[in-house]
Design an enzyme around this catalytic site. Structure first.
Site, PDB file in Angstrom:
ATOM      1  N   ALA A   1       0.765  -0.831   0.234  1.00  0.00           N
ATOM      2  CA  ALA A   1      -0.277   0.019   0.178  1.00  0.00           C
ATOM      3  C   ALA A   1       1.191   1.378  -0.231  1.00  0.00           C
ATOM      4  O   ALA A   1       1.946   1.394   0.624  1.00  0.00           O
ATOM      5  CB  ALA A   1      -1.131  -0.259   1.325  1.00  0.00           C
TER       6      ALA A   1
ATOM      7  N   GLY B   1       0.864  -4.955   0.771  1.00  0.00           N
ATOM      8  CA  GLY B   1       0.035  -5.493   0.396  1.00  0.00           C
ATOM      9  C   GLY B   1       0.076  -6.378  -0.854  1.00  0.00           C
ATOM     10  O   GLY B   1      -1.215  -6.775  -1.037  1.00  0.00           O
TER      11      GLY B   1
ATOM     12  N   GLU C   1      -0.374  -9.375  -0.206  1.00  0.00           N
ATOM     13  CA  GLU C   1      -1.824  -9.972   0.058  1.00  0.00           C
ATOM     14  C   GLU C   1      -2.076  -9.798  -1.302  1.00  0.00           C
ATOM     15  O   GLU C   1      -3.155 -11.091  -1.026  1.00  0.00           O
ATOM     16  CB  GLU C   1      -1.803  -9.127   1.129  1.00  0.00           C
ATOM     17  CG  GLU C   1      -1.962  -8.794   2.427  1.00  0.00           C
ATOM     18  CD  GLU C   1      -2.002  -7.307   3.319  1.00  0.00           C
ATOM     19  OE1 GLU C   1      -1.643  -6.996   3.160  1.00  0.00           O
ATOM     20  OE2 GLU C   1      -2.710  -8.212   4.461  1.00  0.00           O
TER      21      GLU C   1
HETATM   22  N1  COA Z   1       4.815   3.190  -0.099  1.00  0.00           N
HETATM   23  C1  COA Z   1       4.488   4.691  -0.950  1.00  0.00           C
HETATM   24  N2  COA Z   1       5.931   4.656  -1.862  1.00  0.00           N
HETATM   25  C2  COA Z   1       6.837   3.466  -1.561  1.00  0.00           C
HETATM   26  C3  COA Z   1       6.202   2.193  -1.463  1.00  0.00           C
HETATM   27  C4  COA Z   1       5.219   2.093  -0.834  1.00  0.00           C
HETATM   28  N3  COA Z   1       4.453   0.952   0.282  1.00  0.00           N
HETATM   29  N4  COA Z   1       7.391   1.461  -1.180  1.00  0.00           N
HETATM   30  C5  COA Z   1       8.189   1.451  -2.083  1.00  0.00           C
HETATM   31  N5  COA Z   1       7.830   3.133  -2.491  1.00  0.00           N
HETATM   32  C6  COA Z   1       8.594   4.604  -3.045  1.00  0.00           C
HETATM   33  C7  COA Z   1       9.725   4.802  -2.034  1.00  0.00           C
HETATM   34  O1  COA Z   1       9.463   6.104  -1.654  1.00  0.00           O
HETATM   35  C8  COA Z   1      10.800   5.165  -3.560  1.00  0.00           C
HETATM   36  O2  COA Z   1      10.505   6.499  -3.746  1.00  0.00           O
HETATM   37  P1  COA Z   1      11.557   8.306  -4.335  1.00  0.00           P
HETATM   38  O3  COA Z   1      11.848   7.711  -5.094  1.00  0.00           O
HETATM   39  O4  COA Z   1      10.115   9.108  -5.161  1.00  0.00           O
HETATM   40  O5  COA Z   1      12.150   8.227  -2.756  1.00  0.00           O
HETATM   41  C9  COA Z   1      10.354   4.156  -4.609  1.00  0.00           C
HETATM   42  O6  COA Z   1       9.639   3.964  -3.862  1.00  0.00           O
HETATM   43  C10 COA Z   1      11.779   3.582  -4.503  1.00  0.00           C
HETATM   44  O7  COA Z   1      11.852   3.027  -3.221  1.00  0.00           O
HETATM   45  P2  COA Z   1      12.535   2.801  -2.526  1.00  0.00           P
HETATM   46  O8  COA Z   1      12.630   2.743  -0.779  1.00  0.00           O
HETATM   47  O9  COA Z   1      14.092   3.931  -2.548  1.00  0.00           O
HETATM   48  O10 COA Z   1      13.468   1.386  -2.694  1.00  0.00           O
HETATM   49  P3  COA Z   1      15.127   0.240  -1.788  1.00  0.00           P
HETATM   50  O11 COA Z   1      15.633  -0.380  -3.038  1.00  0.00           O
HETATM   51  O12 COA Z   1      15.852   1.188  -1.160  1.00  0.00           O
HETATM   52  O13 COA Z   1      13.261  -0.227  -0.914  1.00  0.00           O
HETATM   53  C11 COA Z   1      11.958  -1.575   0.249  1.00  0.00           C
HETATM   54  C12 COA Z   1      12.855  -1.041  -1.345  1.00  0.00           C
HETATM   55  C13 COA Z   1      10.993  -2.362  -0.784  1.00  0.00           C
HETATM   56  C14 COA Z   1      12.413  -1.947   1.182  1.00  0.00           C
HETATM   57  C15 COA Z   1      11.872  -0.221   0.254  1.00  0.00           C
HETATM   58  O14 COA Z   1      10.695   0.487  -0.880  1.00  0.00           O
HETATM   59  C16 COA Z   1       9.675  -0.475   1.441  1.00  0.00           C
HETATM   60  O15 COA Z   1      10.363  -0.627   3.006  1.00  0.00           O
HETATM   61  N6  COA Z   1       9.010  -0.345   1.149  1.00  0.00           N
HETATM   62  C17 COA Z   1       8.277  -0.195   1.563  1.00  0.00           C
HETATM   63  C18 COA Z   1       7.875  -1.333   1.992  1.00  0.00           C
HETATM   64  C19 COA Z   1       6.210  -1.618   3.280  1.00  0.00           C
HETATM   65  O16 COA Z   1       6.566  -1.475   3.993  1.00  0.00           O
HETATM   66  N7  COA Z   1       5.192  -1.922   2.303  1.00  0.00           N
HETATM   67  C20 COA Z   1       3.828  -2.205   3.778  1.00  0.00           C
HETATM   68  C21 COA Z   1       3.213  -0.879   3.169  1.00  0.00           C
HETATM   69  S1  COA Z   1       1.866  -1.155   3.831  1.00  0.00           S
END
Ligand code: COA
Length: 269
Positions: A76, A125, A128
């Site tokens: 999400a 999500g 999920e």
């Molecule tokens: N919601 C919104 N934006 C997200 C996102 C999410 N769930 N997951 C990734 N993004 C965005 C980041 O903010 C980033 O945007 P930006 O370039 O404008 O800053 C872009 O996607 C790339 O992600 P980034 O975090 O830079 O990549 P990474 O390789 O360093 O890390 C993850 C990858 C998946 C480990 C990390 O993005 C993450 O932890 N995401 C959240 C996952 C999460 O908690 N999901 C559950 C939500 S309920």
């Protein structure tokens, strides 16, 4: 807008691509710069595309994948749902939780098979959605995780309910309480996905699986999906009643006669 390409066509809003050919609709989550995070517009577009697939008699299966080579979906959209949480309990439930639960329920309940083709990160999500789909293929680079606990809440799109049913309570709680990612092979071993294939082969394998299912009677496919999905959440006696009802619905059809006759005529010849 639809652009004809050979036997199929491409259409869709920018955040969700739709391509239809040979009775299969390919839906692609298309926010690769945000790792295909599910914002509200994307959830709504996906739900609408599934409604459309359900209503279209030419559609026999749906394949769902993510754009780019990094993610299926990182879950999400945190930036967006943070505002709903800030707005209070009722907006958070209405705009975020019920919307997401509605999507996974739609995927689970569709009378046509939804095959998720997990091409990378499937976190939160995204995981999920994979749990809710009746069939899932993963490419070698797929990774699955339940990171919600880091954000301070339990998985909200059905993840606390479907994952334990799929892989067992202890494995599910291991993932939910640690947030540690697992790879594609482990996901297959524990029953989260049907198979692991090479990255480049993913969509081809998903299409082959869809074609195998599409050879069968659509009504029989729908009856199998309904019977398993409804029965899974019922007692054994209720489940057997559901199975009998689904069988009964096939008895008056031509499909069951054609199927049985085809077998008997092969044996007679
Ligand atoms: N919601 C919104 N934006 C997200 C996102 C999410 N769930 N997951 C990734 N993004 C965005 C980041 O903010 C980033 O945007 P930006 O370039 O404008 O800053 C872009 O996607 C790339 O992600 P980034 O975090 O830079 O990549 P990474 O390789 O360093 O890390 C993850 C990858 C998946 C480990 C990390 O993005 C993450 O932890 N995401 C959240 C996952 C999460 O908690 N999901 C559950 C939500 S309920």
């Amino acid at each position: 807008m639809a652009v004809r390409r050979g036997g199929g066509y491409r259409s869709g809003m920018a955040n969700l691509l739709r391509e239809a050919s040979d009775g299969v609709v390919l839906l692609t989550l298309n926010r690769p710069d945000k790792l295909n995070a599910l914002d509200y517009a994307l959830i709504d577009a996906l739900s609408a595309a599934l409604d459309q697939a359900e209503a279209d008699p030419d559609v026999r299966a749906v394949i769902l994948t993510g754009a780019g080579d990094r993610a299926f979906s990182a879950g999400a959209d945190i930036t967006e749902f943070a505002n709903s949480v800030e707005a209070g309990m009722e907006p958070a439930l209405r705009d975020f939780v019920r919307r997401g639960q509605g999507l996974t329920r739609r995927i689970e309940n569709l009378s046509k098979p939804v095959i998720v083709a997990v091409n990378g990160i499937a976190f939160g999500g995204g995981c999920e959605v994979a749990e809710a789909a009746p069939l899932a293929l993963a490419s070698e680079r797929a990774r699955f995780a339940k990171p919600e606990i880091r954000l301070g809440f339990p998985p909200p799109f059905g993840g606390t309910q479907r994952l334990p049913r799929l892989i067992g309570r202890k494995r599910a709680l291991g993932m939910i309480l640690t947030s540690e990612p697992i790879g594609a092979r482990e996901a297959q071993r524990i029953g989260l996905v049907n198979a692991v294939v090479e990255d480049e082969a993913l969509l081809g394998e998903a299409r082959a699986l869809a074609a195998q299912i599409a050879r069968h009677s659509p009504a029989a496919v729908a009856a199998c999906l309904r019977s398993v999905t409804r029965g899974l959440n019922a007692s054994i006696d209720e489940g057997l009643a559901i199975e009998a009802t689904q069988f009964a619905a096939m008895v008056p059809t031509r499909d069951i006669r054609d199927g049985i006759r085809a077998f008997l005529s092969r044996r007679a010849s």
